[in-house]
Design a protein around this motif. Structure first.
Motif, PDB file in Angstrom:
ATOM      1  N   ASN A 177      40.204  39.813  40.873  1.00 29.10           N
ATOM      2  CA  ASN A 177      38.480  38.706  40.648  1.00 29.10           C
ATOM      3  C   ASN A 177      38.780  38.004  39.486  1.00 29.10           C
ATOM      4  OD1 ASN A 177      37.193  40.587  41.597  1.00 29.10           O
ATOM      5  ND2 ASN A 177      36.414  41.907  39.516  1.00 29.10           N
ATOM      6  N   ALA A 178      39.820  37.904  38.674  1.00 23.46           N
ATOM      7  CA  ALA A 178      40.396  36.555  38.253  1.00 23.46           C
ATOM      8  C   ALA A 178      40.506  35.361  38.607  1.00 23.46           C
ATOM      9  CB  ALA A 178      41.050  37.238  36.424  1.00 23.46           C
ATOM     10  N   ALA A 232      37.752  34.079  40.632  1.00 22.24           N
ATOM     11  CA  ALA A 232      36.874  33.034  39.934  1.00 22.24           C
ATOM     12  C   ALA A 232      37.415  31.323  39.627  1.00 22.24           C
ATOM     13  CB  ALA A 232      36.618  34.341  38.290  1.00 22.24           C
ATOM     14  N   GLY A 233      38.899  31.535  39.107  1.00 19.75           N
ATOM     15  CA  GLY A 233      39.526  30.028  39.107  1.00 19.75           C
ATOM     16  C   GLY A 233      38.854  29.387  40.524  1.00 19.75           C
ATOM     17  N   TYR A 275      35.338  28.449  40.834  1.00 23.99           N
ATOM     18  CA  TYR A 275      34.776  27.987  39.700  1.00 23.99           C
ATOM     19  C   TYR A 275      33.773  29.205  39.373  1.00 23.99           C
ATOM     20  CZ  TYR A 275      38.013  23.765  40.783  1.00 23.99           C
ATOM     21  OH  TYR A 275      39.302  23.177  40.973  1.00 23.99           O
ATOM     22  N   LEU A 276      33.631  30.062  39.418  1.00 27.84           N
ATOM     23  CA  LEU A 276      33.320  31.043  39.241  1.00 27.84           C
ATOM     24  C   LEU A 276      33.352  31.984  38.299  1.00 27.84           C
ATOM     25  CD1 LEU A 276      32.288  32.557  42.775  1.00 27.84           C
ATOM     26  CD2 LEU A 276      30.320  30.488  41.902  1.00 27.84           C
ATOM     27  N   SER A 277      32.185  32.437  37.079  1.00 30.39           N
ATOM     28  CA  SER A 277      32.896  33.412  36.336  1.00 30.39           C
ATOM     29  C   SER A 277      33.056  34.808  36.836  1.00 30.39           C
ATOM     30  CB  SER A 277      31.212  34.374  35.165  1.00 30.39           C
ATOM     31  OG  SER A 277      30.629  34.783  36.671  1.00 30.39           O
ATOM     32  N   GLU A 278      34.121  35.594  35.959  1.00 26.97           N
ATOM     33  CA  GLU A 278      34.470  36.708  36.402  1.00 26.97           C
ATOM     34  C   GLU A 278      33.112  37.751  36.980  1.00 26.97           C
ATOM     35  OE1 GLU A 278      37.747  38.362  35.508  1.00 26.97           O
ATOM     36  OE2 GLU A 278      38.270  37.322  34.357  1.00 26.97           O
ATOM     37  N   ALA A 279      32.316  37.875  35.738  1.00 32.92           N
ATOM     38  CA  ALA A 279      31.245  38.521  36.294  1.00 32.92           C
ATOM     39  C   ALA A 279      30.255  38.277  38.158  1.00 32.92           C
ATOM     40  CB  ALA A 279      29.888  38.328  35.290  1.00 32.92           C
ATOM     41  N   THR A 280      30.247  37.409  38.132  1.00 32.65           N
ATOM     42  CA  THR A 280      30.198  36.342  39.554  1.00 32.65           C
ATOM     43  C   THR A 280      30.267  37.024  40.624  1.00 32.65           C
ATOM     44  OG1 THR A 280      28.887  34.791  38.312  1.00 32.65           O
ATOM     45  CG2 THR A 280      28.784  34.492  40.845  1.00 32.65           C
ATOM     46  N   LYS A 293      32.863  39.676  40.477  1.00 29.77           N
ATOM     47  CA  LYS A 293      32.636  41.158  40.699  1.00 29.77           C
ATOM     48  C   LYS A 293      31.080  41.656  40.991  1.00 29.77           C
ATOM     49  CE  LYS A 293      32.508  45.457  37.639  1.00 29.77           C
ATOM     50  NZ  LYS A 293      32.757  45.799  36.197  1.00 29.77           N
ATOM     51  N   THR A 294      30.103  41.066  40.823  1.00 27.43           N
ATOM     52  CA  THR A 294      28.338  41.233  41.816  1.00 27.43           C
ATOM     53  C   THR A 294      28.957  40.617  43.612  1.00 27.43           C
ATOM     54  OG1 THR A 294      27.616  40.514  39.867  1.00 27.43           O
ATOM     55  CG2 THR A 294      26.438  40.495  41.824  1.00 27.43           C
TER      56      THR A 294
END
Length: 212
Positions: free
Chosen positions: A169-170, A173-174, A177-182, A184-185
């Motif tokens: 996920n990390a 995300a990188g 350009y998203l958050s890890e929470a996004t 994960k969703t």
């Protein structure tokens, strides 16, 4: 208490695992078996949460026993035990629905963590390891892509492709350009739409349908 069954034809190996597991306050060995046929009886009788299943055994091997048990209503989580990190039998077991595989010489702490991880609903091997395994043994012609894949949004397909490559996920995300929470969703929605249990099954799905 997490209830564990041990299935292995080596009594000394089972005794060592039993001592390790029973030393933990949240884990309990409730059954043992020395072959796959015996495993069917003891697992159905004792209903453990997690089964540690050796792949190679006499009478009935771990693959056949796993296939039968996963056909039962509300089956346990099954983790295959193998001596080879790139094992075609392990790949077949994961295709059948096993929750991953462990090397028989794994560190004790890793085995204990694996039991807890699988019981919590996650796979015990990383998606990247699954990708390596299936890259090594994927030989069958791809299946037709199911309609459910077409229900993914363009963003979800992008994230599916990255997850199928074994990215965490990390890492996704990188790149996106998203958050890890996004992320994960998104992954949770992808799994739900495709009817998959976890990221390991996502990698399997990608390989089976020529999407990896």
């Amino acid at each position: 208490m997490i209830r564990v069954a041990l299935v292995d034809d080596q009594a000394l190996f089972r005794a060592g695992i039993r001592m390790l597991v029973d030393s933990q306050p949240d884990l309990e060995v409730v059954a043992e078996a020395s072959d796959g046929r015996e495993a069917l009886d003891i697992v159905r009788a004792t209903r453990p949460d997690v089964v540690l299943m050796d792949i190679r055994m006499p009478i009935m091997d771990g693959l056949a026993a796993t296939a039968e048990l996963l056909g039962d209503p509300d089956p346990p989580r099954i983790v295959m035990l193998t001596t080879f990190d790139l094992d075609e039998a392990a790949a077949r077991a994961i295709r059948q629905g096993a929750s991953g595989f462990l090397l028989k010489d794994a560190e004790p702490e890793f085995l204990l963590a694996a039991i807890r991880t699988v019981h919590a609903g996650s796979a015990v091997i990383a998606a990247s390891a699954t990708r390596d395994l299936f890259s090594h043994f994927a030989g069958a012609a791809p299946r037709a892509v199911p309609d459910s894949y077409g229900e993914l949004t363009d963003r979800e397909k992008e994230i599916f492709a990255l997850a199928a490559r074994g990215l965490s996920n990390a890492e996704i995300a990188g790149r996106e350009y998203l958050s890890e929470a996004t992320v994960k969703t998104h992954v949770s929605r992808i799994l739900a739409k495709l009817g998959l249990r976890d990221r390991v099954q996502l990698v399997v799905f990608a390989f089976e349908h020529g999407l990896a």
